[in-house]
Scaffold this motif. Structure first.
Motif, PDB file in Angstrom:
ATOM      1  N   GLU A   5       0.832  -1.210   0.000  1.00 51.85           N
ATOM      2  CA  GLU A   5       0.000   0.000   0.000  1.00 51.85           C
ATOM      3  C   GLU A   5       0.868   1.262   0.000  1.00 51.85           C
ATOM      4  N   ARG A   6       1.927   1.235   0.787  1.00 53.66           N
ATOM      5  CA  ARG A   6       2.851   2.367   0.845  1.00 53.66           C
ATOM      6  C   ARG A   6       3.522   2.567  -0.523  1.00 53.66           C
ATOM      7  N   PHE A   7       3.904   1.455  -1.166  1.00 52.79           N
ATOM      8  CA  PHE A   7       4.529   1.546  -2.485  1.00 52.79           C
ATOM      9  C   PHE A   7       3.548   2.131  -3.497  1.00 52.79           C
ATOM     10  N   LEU A   8       2.322   1.619  -3.526  1.00 47.60           N
ATOM     11  CA  LEU A   8       1.339   2.112  -4.485  1.00 47.60           C
ATOM     12  C   LEU A   8       1.093   3.607  -4.291  1.00 47.60           C
ATOM     13  N   ASP A   9       0.896   4.047  -3.070  1.00 51.13           N
ATOM     14  CA  ASP A   9       0.680   5.474  -2.803  1.00 51.13           C
ATOM     15  C   ASP A   9       1.889   6.303  -3.251  1.00 51.13           C
ATOM     16  N   GLY A  10       3.087   5.823  -2.921  1.00 53.43           N
ATOM     17  CA  GLY A  10       4.297   6.541  -3.298  1.00 53.43           C
ATOM     18  C   GLY A  10       4.521   6.565  -4.797  1.00 53.43           C
ATOM     19  N   TYR A  11       4.210   5.453  -5.452  1.00 52.60           N
ATOM     20  CA  TYR A  11       4.374   5.359  -6.899  1.00 52.60           C
ATOM     21  C   TYR A  11       3.457   6.353  -7.596  1.00 52.60           C
ATOM     22  N   LEU A  12       2.210   6.408  -7.139  1.00 53.85           N
ATOM     23  CA  LEU A  12       1.255   7.332  -7.760  1.00 53.85           C
ATOM     24  C   LEU A  12       1.692   8.781  -7.552  1.00 53.85           C
ATOM     25  N   ASP A  13       2.229   9.098  -6.383  1.00 56.77           N
ATOM     26  CA  ASP A  13       2.736  10.442  -6.125  1.00 56.77           C
ATOM     27  C   ASP A  13       3.921  10.749  -7.041  1.00 56.77           C
ATOM     28  N   ALA A  14       4.857   9.818  -7.147  1.00 60.07           N
ATOM     29  CA  ALA A  14       6.024  10.013  -8.006  1.00 60.07           C
ATOM     30  C   ALA A  14       5.607  10.140  -9.469  1.00 60.07           C
ATOM     31  N   TRP A  15       4.630   9.359  -9.882  1.00 58.70           N
ATOM     32  CA  TRP A  15       4.139   9.395 -11.261  1.00 58.70           C
ATOM     33  C   TRP A  15       3.500  10.748 -11.558  1.00 58.70           C
ATOM     34  N   ALA A  16       2.771  11.278 -10.597  1.00 57.52           N
ATOM     35  CA  ALA A  16       2.075  12.549 -10.790  1.00 57.52           C
ATOM     36  C   ALA A  16       3.021  13.742 -10.788  1.00 57.52           C
ATOM     37  N   THR A  17       4.138  13.624 -10.084  1.00 54.48           N
ATOM     38  CA  THR A  17       5.037  14.771  -9.929  1.00 54.48           C
ATOM     39  C   THR A  17       6.328  14.659 -10.728  1.00 54.48           C
ATOM     40  N   ASN A  18       6.743  13.436 -11.045  1.00 53.36           N
ATOM     41  CA  ASN A  18       8.035  13.181 -11.679  1.00 53.36           C
ATOM     42  C   ASN A  18       9.183  13.764 -10.860  1.00 53.36           C
ATOM     43  N   ASP A  19       8.992  13.828  -9.559  1.00 47.26           N
ATOM     44  CA  ASP A  19      10.021  14.337  -8.657  1.00 47.26           C
ATOM     45  C   ASP A  19      11.072  13.250  -8.423  1.00 47.26           C
ATOM     46  N   PRO A  20      12.330  13.494  -8.770  1.00 51.35           N
ATOM     47  CA  PRO A  20      13.365  12.465  -8.614  1.00 51.35           C
ATOM     48  C   PRO A  20      13.466  11.906  -7.199  1.00 51.35           C
ATOM     49  N   GLY A  61      -1.462  15.322 -15.731  1.00 46.74           N
ATOM     50  CA  GLY A  61      -2.706  15.659 -16.401  1.00 46.74           C
ATOM     51  C   GLY A  61      -2.981  14.898 -17.679  1.00 46.74           C
ATOM     52  N   THR A  62      -2.046  14.025 -18.097  1.00 44.55           N
ATOM     53  CA  THR A  62      -2.236  13.270 -19.343  1.00 44.55           C
ATOM     54  C   THR A  62      -2.697  11.839 -19.094  1.00 44.55           C
ATOM     55  N   TRP A  63      -2.868  11.469 -17.814  1.00 36.69           N
ATOM     56  CA  TRP A  63      -3.217  10.090 -17.484  1.00 36.69           C
ATOM     57  C   TRP A  63      -4.042  10.062 -16.203  1.00 36.69           C
ATOM     58  N   SER A  64      -4.741   8.946 -16.034  1.00 34.36           N
ATOM     59  CA  SER A  64      -5.398   8.646 -14.762  1.00 34.36           C
ATOM     60  C   SER A  64      -5.192   7.160 -14.490  1.00 34.36           C
ATOM     61  N   TYR A  65      -5.228   6.790 -13.219  1.00 35.93           N
ATOM     62  CA  TYR A  65      -4.966   5.406 -12.823  1.00 35.93           C
ATOM     63  C   TYR A  65      -5.978   5.000 -11.766  1.00 35.93           C
ATOM     64  N   SER A  66      -6.468   3.806 -11.918  1.00 36.07           N
ATOM     65  CA  SER A  66      -7.340   3.210 -10.913  1.00 36.07           C
ATOM     66  C   SER A  66      -6.828   1.801 -10.661  1.00 36.07           C
ATOM     67  N   GLY A  67      -6.487   1.497  -9.411  1.00 34.43           N
ATOM     68  CA  GLY A  67      -5.953   0.178  -9.138  1.00 34.43           C
ATOM     69  C   GLY A  67      -5.884  -0.100  -7.659  1.00 34.43           C
ATOM     70  N   ALA A  68      -5.451  -1.315  -7.348  1.00 28.39           N
ATOM     71  CA  ALA A  68      -5.376  -1.735  -5.952  1.00 28.39           C
ATOM     72  C   ALA A  68      -4.411  -2.902  -5.820  1.00 28.39           C
ATOM     73  N   VAL A  69      -4.009  -3.124  -4.586  1.00 30.93           N
ATOM     74  CA  VAL A  69      -3.185  -4.279  -4.261  1.00 30.93           C
ATOM     75  C   VAL A  69      -4.069  -5.516  -4.333  1.00 30.93           C
ATOM     76  N   GLU A  70      -3.686  -6.488  -5.143  1.00 35.34           N
ATOM     77  CA  GLU A  70      -4.462  -7.719  -5.303  1.00 35.34           C
ATOM     78  C   GLU A  70      -3.990  -8.823  -4.357  1.00 35.34           C
ATOM     79  N   LEU A  71      -2.680  -8.992  -4.274  1.00 37.43           N
ATOM     80  CA  LEU A  71      -2.066 -10.007  -3.414  1.00 37.43           C
ATOM     81  C   LEU A  71      -0.840  -9.397  -2.770  1.00 37.43           C
ATOM     82  N   GLN A  72      -0.571  -9.787  -1.516  1.00 37.68           N
ATOM     83  CA  GLN A  72       0.613  -9.245  -0.877  1.00 37.68           C
ATOM     84  C   GLN A  72       1.098 -10.126   0.262  1.00 37.68           C
ATOM     85  N   THR A  73       2.400 -10.083   0.429  1.00 37.38           N
ATOM     86  CA  THR A  73       3.061 -10.613   1.616  1.00 37.38           C
ATOM     87  C   THR A  73       3.950  -9.471   2.102  1.00 37.38           C
TER      88      THR A  73
END
Length: 119
Positions: A5-20, A61-73
């Motif tokens: 969950e932390r990775f998904l949230d962080g990935y979406l933030d990084a994707w939206a900002t392209n902040d290195p 602004g050129t994309w949108s994403y909808s998703g969720a964690v399906e399986l995890q350990t």
């Protein structure tokens, strides 16, 4: 919050900002990153991942994403989603499956994006 969950949230933030620094925070120092099934040569190491990310970046602004964690350990996850690009060469709807492995600190040590264009 789980590693996935932390990775998904962080990935979406990084994707939206392209902040290195946001991208860098997601990955372990020696992580591998494949942005597609045909990506035979992964980016290796966090600095190479950041460079590839910025090279292949999607503009805000050129994309949108909808998703969720399906399986995890604690050490791995499968994240499934749908990405819709509204502009440019990528315009269309894409199905995504992300395979992610985590190190002991919860950062991604391996990332693989499997995707196909639905329309």
């Amino acid at each position: 919050m789980s590693n996935a969950e932390r990775f998904l949230d962080g990935y979406l933030d990084a994707w939206a900002t392209n902040d290195p620094d946001s991208v860098r925070a997601l990955f372990a120092p020696n992580a591998t990153y494949r942005s597609g099934a045909r990506d035979l040569e992964p980016a290796f190491g966090v600095e190479e991942i950041v460079a590839r990310w910025l090279e292949e970046r999607d503009e805000p602004g050129t994309w949108s994403y909808s998703g969720a964690v399906e399986l995890q350990t604690k050490t791995a996850a499968v994240i499934r989603g749908v990405t819709t690009y509204t502009q440019g060469q990528k315009s269309g709807i894409y199905e995504n499956v992300w395979l992610v492995r985590f190190d002991e600190d919860g950062r991604a040590s391996e990332f693989q994006d499997w995707w196909f264009q639905r329309s």
